[in-house]
Design an enzyme around this catalytic site. Structure first.
Site, mmCIF file in Angstrom:
data_model
loop_
_atom_site.group_PDB
_atom_site.id
_atom_site.type_symbol
_atom_site.label_atom_id
_atom_site.label_comp_id
_atom_site.label_asym_id
_atom_site.label_seq_id
_atom_site.Cartn_x
_atom_site.Cartn_y
_atom_site.Cartn_z
ATOM 1 N N TYR A 36 -55.185 -61.550 20.488
ATOM 2 C CA TYR A 36 -56.210 -61.925 19.512
ATOM 3 C C TYR A 36 -57.396 -60.965 19.481
ATOM 4 O O TYR A 36 -58.334 -61.170 18.707
ATOM 5 C CB TYR A 36 -56.794 -63.314 19.852
ATOM 6 C CG TYR A 36 -55.806 -64.453 19.909
ATOM 7 C CD1 TYR A 36 -55.092 -64.839 18.781
ATOM 8 C CD2 TYR A 36 -55.620 -65.169 21.083
ATOM 9 C CE1 TYR A 36 -54.213 -65.909 18.837
ATOM 10 C CE2 TYR A 36 -54.736 -66.240 21.142
ATOM 11 C CZ TYR A 36 -54.033 -66.593 20.010
ATOM 12 O OH TYR A 36 -53.177 -67.654 20.069
ATOM 13 N N CYS A 89 -45.906 -52.757 32.194
ATOM 14 C CA CYS A 89 -45.394 -51.452 31.792
ATOM 15 C C CYS A 89 -45.621 -51.173 30.302
ATOM 16 O O CYS A 89 -44.799 -50.557 29.633
ATOM 17 C CB CYS A 89 -43.909 -51.381 32.083
ATOM 18 S SG CYS A 89 -43.010 -52.569 31.094
ATOM 19 N N GLY A 117 -59.465 -78.180 21.621
ATOM 20 C CA GLY A 117 -58.879 -77.619 22.837
ATOM 21 C C GLY A 117 -59.927 -76.739 23.496
ATOM 22 O O GLY A 117 -60.526 -77.079 24.513
ATOM 23 N N GLY A 159 -61.515 -76.470 15.797
ATOM 24 C CA GLY A 159 -61.990 -75.156 15.368
ATOM 25 C C GLY A 159 -63.377 -74.850 15.889
ATOM 26 O O GLY A 159 -63.975 -73.850 15.504
HETATM 27 C C1 LIG Z 1 -53.250 -78.817 14.942
HETATM 28 C C2 LIG Z 1 -54.218 -78.276 15.921
HETATM 29 N N1 LIG Z 1 -55.177 -79.082 16.393
HETATM 30 C C3 LIG Z 1 -56.087 -78.647 17.299
HETATM 31 C C4 LIG Z 1 -56.051 -77.355 17.798
HETATM 32 C C5 LIG Z 1 -57.070 -76.945 18.818
HETATM 33 O O1 LIG Z 1 -57.906 -75.950 18.349
HETATM 34 P P1 LIG Z 1 -59.109 -75.393 19.219
HETATM 35 O O2 LIG Z 1 -58.556 -74.950 20.525
HETATM 36 O O3 LIG Z 1 -59.696 -74.290 18.443
HETATM 37 O O4 LIG Z 1 -60.059 -76.493 19.446
HETATM 38 C C6 LIG Z 1 -55.093 -76.469 17.316
HETATM 39 C C7 LIG Z 1 -55.045 -75.092 17.812
HETATM 40 O O5 LIG Z 1 -54.231 -74.292 17.546
HETATM 41 C C8 LIG Z 1 -54.131 -76.947 16.371
HETATM 42 O O6 LIG Z 1 -53.164 -76.160 15.908
#
Ligand SMILES: Cc1ncc(COP(=O)(O)O)c(C=O)c1O
Length: 401
Positions: free
Chosen positions: A302, A328, A261, A218
């Protein structure tokens, strides 16, 4: 990497094109591990869903990262990239018992987020260690689609159902080796993380044989100049202090895990698109690019604001443009945004195009997906070919009609 490098890559590989800066991915990884350097066992599981090119996975593996996966296909990608199954955690949502069993047989750490499967799995495989995903009932995350730990969320097992979880464990004698939560993406305030962490600690203390606590992710990254970002260093200091105290209370060392991520790959990505048409209407100047929400859906899905720069005319006078795609349907990347003067044929660069961009792309309008390039040691290396018409038709079965 410089704008001139990006212009050159667009010329060499064509547009639309995704480019990823390997150095930025590595520096983000190092930043996170440094922030938690006082934790004896700290582990990063990169969230594959953000950007799943196998070369990016290998790059992160070389830094010492593990993987967070959400589908059996992501697990296979990770194994293909050479990850040890033990360094992969599998956190699916609502998958079948069969998929879960198959992944567990591969030696991957599984994470279960509902009571029904927990009971079935524990009854059949009490010897396989399982992590449990808790829903801490915290409202966090940049918007409703990515806020996943609140009371109405479909994710995780409610903390209020802790007595049920403990009863299942007692009845099945299953082995719980990890506790996990993920409350959402783009969390602005580290106090929200810390608050949710307290709930996780309160839960974890009920499980006697844990090896790790996974705090999900997060982390917020900046999307435009002056944007808020998670202060990872301050967060590292505060959570480390709390984690070390918890380890004392728990009676032994544990692994502190995260699964970022966006933090690792968002800022490393650049999406390059060519301007096909500049259209002046009575109210707006539209710049039509050779792409659409089929390749970059975040602004429409988003409401994300990706910073857009005209890298063909970086010193040009800024004017107001609405940047739109060729799909489109309405696919507006930016409305009335100040961008350096745009001419047809110019290359626009969308920033923060590393996370949830290519991985959410589609073939809508029967358009092919773009190529991907990794900027590595000062060179652009093609890591995914641009799709062709063959890819569009490949799995279609033509029958006599
Ligand atoms: C279970 C879980 N872990 C990690 C992530 C990675 O989150 P972020 O891209 O915000 O770091 C997500 C993103 O949807 C997730 O669902």
């Amino acid at each position: 990497m410089q704008n001139q490098d990006l212009v050159q890559l667009a010329q060499e590989f064509g547009t639309p094109l995704y480019v990823y800066d390997a150095e930025k991915i590595i520096s983000q990884y190092n930043r996170l591990t440094k922030a938690f350097s006082k934790v004896e066992n700290f582990k990063v599981h990169y969230a594959v869903k953000a950007l799943s090119n196998v070369n990016v996975l290998k790059l992160l593996k070389n830094q010492g990262s593990g993987l967070d996966t959400v589908s059996i296909q992501e697990v296979h990608l990770g194994l293909h990239a050479g990850f040890n199954p033990k360094d992969i955690i599998y956190t699916p949502n609502g998958v079948s018992m069969q998929e879960l069993e198959t992944v567990a047989q591969l030696g991957v750490q599984i994470n279960i987020d509902n009571l029904s499967i927990l009971e079935q799995f524990g009854t059949k495989h009490p010897e396989i260690p399982v992590c449990i995903r808790i829903n801490p009932h915290v409202m966090a995350g940049g918007n409703a689609n990515i806020s996943v730990g609140h009371i109405d969320s479909k994710f995780g097992i409610s903390i209020h159902q802790l007595p049920h979880i403990l009863r299942i464990i007692e009845n099945t004698k299953m082995h719980i080796n990890g506790i996990h939560m993920h409350t959402g993406s783009d969390i602005l305030d580290i106090d929200v993380f810390l608050y949710a962490a307290e709930i996780l600690f309160d839960t974890a203390i009920h499980f006697k044989s844990l090896d790790f606590i996974d705090f999900g992710s997060g982390f917020k990254v900046p999307y435009k100049k002056g944007d808020i970002e998670t202060n990872v260093e301050e967060f590292g200091r505060k959570l480390t202090k709390r984690f070390l105290a918890f380890e004392k209370e728990y009676g032994r060392t544990l692994t502190l895990a995260f699964e970022p991520g966006k933090f690792l790959v968002s800022e490393a990505g650049f999406f390059l698109a060519k301007v096909n048409v500049v259209k002046q209407t009575t109210s707006t100047v539209f710049a039509f690019v050779d792409t659409g929400f089929n390749h970059l859906i975040r602004p429409m899905f988003y409401g994300s604001e990706h910073y857009i720069e005209n890298i063909s005319n970086p010193k040009g006078k800024e004017r107001y443009y609405s940047v739109v795609g060729y799909i489109c349907e309405t696919d507006t990347f930016a409305s009335n945004r100040r961008i350096q003067e745009i001419h047809e044929g110019d290359i626009l660069c969308f920033r923060n195009a590393g996370a949830y961009c290519f991985s959410m792309s589609s073939n809508y309008n029967s358009r092919t997906k773009p190529a991907e390039v990794l900027w590595y040691n000062g060179k652009g290396i093609l890591i995914r070919e641009r799709e062709t018409f063959e890819d569009i038709i490949r799995n279609q079965i033509e029958v006599e009609i």
